[in-house]
Design a protein around this motif. Structure first.
Motif, PDB file in Angstrom:
ATOM      1  N   GLY A 106       0.751  -0.816   0.552  1.00 20.91           N
ATOM      2  CA  GLY A 106      -0.142   0.520   0.266  1.00 20.91           C
ATOM      3  C   GLY A 106       0.761   1.283  -0.277  1.00 20.91           C
ATOM      4  O   GLY A 106       0.296   2.363  -0.021  1.00 20.91           O
ATOM      5  N   ALA A 150      -5.205   1.349  -1.469  1.00 16.77           N
ATOM      6  CA  ALA A 150      -3.736   1.276  -0.647  1.00 16.77           C
ATOM      7  C   ALA A 150      -4.441   0.194   0.585  1.00 16.77           C
ATOM      8  O   ALA A 150      -3.949  -0.818   1.172  1.00 16.77           O
ATOM      9  CB  ALA A 150      -4.128   2.427  -0.455  1.00 16.77           C
ATOM     10  N   GLU A 153      -4.954  -3.294  -0.264  1.00 14.96           N
ATOM     11  CA  GLU A 153      -3.625  -3.859  -0.498  1.00 14.96           C
ATOM     12  C   GLU A 153      -2.830  -3.886   1.169  1.00 14.96           C
ATOM     13  O   GLU A 153      -2.472  -5.299   1.574  1.00 14.96           O
ATOM     14  CB  GLU A 153      -2.090  -2.522  -0.339  1.00 14.96           C
ATOM     15  CG  GLU A 153      -2.605  -2.969  -2.201  1.00 14.96           C
ATOM     16  CD  GLU A 153      -1.905  -1.480  -3.169  1.00 14.96           C
ATOM     17  OE1 GLU A 153      -0.438  -1.989  -2.528  1.00 14.96           O
ATOM     18  OE2 GLU A 153      -2.210  -1.749  -4.043  1.00 14.96           O
ATOM     19  N   GLU A 154      -2.974  -3.494   2.059  1.00 13.17           N
ATOM     20  CA  GLU A 154      -3.374  -3.418   3.876  1.00 13.17           C
ATOM     21  C   GLU A 154      -3.500  -4.664   4.492  1.00 13.17           C
ATOM     22  O   GLU A 154      -3.040  -5.277   4.874  1.00 13.17           O
ATOM     23  CB  GLU A 154      -3.329  -1.966   4.738  1.00 13.17           C
ATOM     24  CG  GLU A 154      -2.367  -0.952   4.092  1.00 13.17           C
ATOM     25  CD  GLU A 154      -2.131   0.421   4.234  1.00 13.17           C
ATOM     26  OE1 GLU A 154      -1.663   1.630   4.292  1.00 13.17           O
ATOM     27  OE2 GLU A 154      -3.425   0.419   4.732  1.00 13.17           O
ATOM     28  N   ASP A 183       0.554  -6.239  -6.283  1.00 12.74           N
ATOM     29  CA  ASP A 183       0.126  -5.639  -4.774  1.00 12.74           C
ATOM     30  C   ASP A 183       0.998  -6.521  -4.388  1.00 12.74           C
ATOM     31  O   ASP A 183       1.544  -6.459  -3.512  1.00 12.74           O
ATOM     32  CB  ASP A 183      -0.932  -5.641  -4.892  1.00 12.74           C
ATOM     33  CG  ASP A 183      -1.762  -4.790  -6.200  1.00 12.74           C
ATOM     34  OD1 ASP A 183      -1.214  -3.187  -6.532  1.00 12.74           O
ATOM     35  OD2 ASP A 183      -2.893  -5.025  -5.721  1.00 12.74           O
TER      36      ASP A 183
END
Length: 308
Positions: A106, A150, A153-154, A183
């Motif tokens: 992210g 983001a 992704e985290e 990613d």
């Protein structure tokens, strides 16, 4: 109605501006209840969204709470936090060893969001809190989508970090231009997987080997995933067993949907909560790895992988 930065706001669900009066809100709510009610042929999904919107802004207190950046529930209100988590939170929560992890999940999208947000607000204008929900909700959709991805992704990174020491994970893997990154790349006994984490802000389906839905807005994420994975596969002279597009649970009706294959790698759209089990148990039909091959693949990937 989720708390994603890119999800539909309650004002959008009711079809009114954020400046609407209490009477305008009430009339819109009642009209939409009649139009969307399943008993009269309405869309059940929209019916639920209208009800949820009214919970969020149907009373002056709840509306004021929402406009300040809180979410309302019968049990009270809770602050929405879109700020980046502490770096330590990416470590496994259990005492057993976690997966080997490299890269900053992210991170690239966080930096891009902050830069574009400053440009949107105006250069030289001080931003006290770039993640203030009230500010983010006013931003253009393309900016909110960057932040949502983001966060996605985290969230994926936190899950795969707990797969165990037999797995290796690389985040924000470069395949050319920064926006064309992978990613996540995950290697373990059940196979080698290339992963994109997305948040479209709405329900998606798989049609003709690609993701479809109003919120997808004409993108071809599975095609993009296959193209990016091919770059790494050629550079490392390896083959992926699975290409996974991970989405929030409320955006996919099934646990996962296989969308076809690309050069021998199965493609699937997966609910986020299902991902750990799928990576531990394996994607049915996907190629597994084991023994010395696992170490060989890890060495090859470590040699070629760079980060955005």
């Amino acid at each position: 109605m989720s708390d994603s930065p890119v999800s539909e706001s309650p004002y959008e669900a009711l079809g009114v501006p954020s400046s609407a009066s209490e009477d305008e809100l009430r009339r819109a709510y009642r009209r939409l209840l009649r139009e969307t009610h399943p008993d009269t042929g309405g869309d059940p999904t929209r019916f639920i969204a209208v009800q949820r919107a009214w919970e969020l802004i149907g009373t002056p207190a709840a509306r004021a709470d929402y406009d300040r950046g809180h979410t309302y529930s019968p049990g009270g209100s809770e602050r929405v936090s879109w700020a980046p988590p502490p770096r330590a939170s990416s470590a496994p929560s259990s005492t057993r060893p976690g997966a080997r992890s490299y890269g900053h999940p992210g991170g690239w999208r966080r930096e891009r969001f902050l830069r574009l947000l400053q440009e949107w607000v105006g250069r030289g204008v001080a931003i006290d809190d770039p993640y203030d929900p009230a500010l983010v909700r006013r931003a253009p959709r393309e900016l909110r989508r960057i932040l949502a991805d983001a966060l996605a992704e985290e969230a994926t990174a936190r899950l795969v970090s707990e797969l165990g020491i037999g797995y290796t994970v690389w985040h924000d893997v470069a395949t050319g231009e920064p926006e064309d990154k992978l990613d996540h790349v995950v290697l373990g006994p059940t196979g080698l997987f290339a992963i994109l984490s997305e948040d479209f802000g709405g329900v998606v389906r798989v049609r003709r080997g690609e993701v479809d839905g109003v919120s997808v807005e004409g993108d071809r994420p599975l095609h993009a995933l296959a193209s990016r994975a091919r770059v790494i596969a050629r550079a490392a002279r390896i083959k992926f067993g699975g290409l996974l597009l991970v989405v929030p649970d409320d955006e996919l009706e099934e646990p996962y949907v296989v969308a076809g294959s690309s050069r021998g790698a199965l493609m699937a759209v997966v609910r986020r909560s299902v991902l750990p089990a799928l990576l531990r148990d394996g994607l049915p039909g996907a190629r597994t790895v084991g023994g010395t091959e696992l170490f060989d693949l890890r060495t090859r990937l470590q040699t070629v992988i760079t980060f955005v």
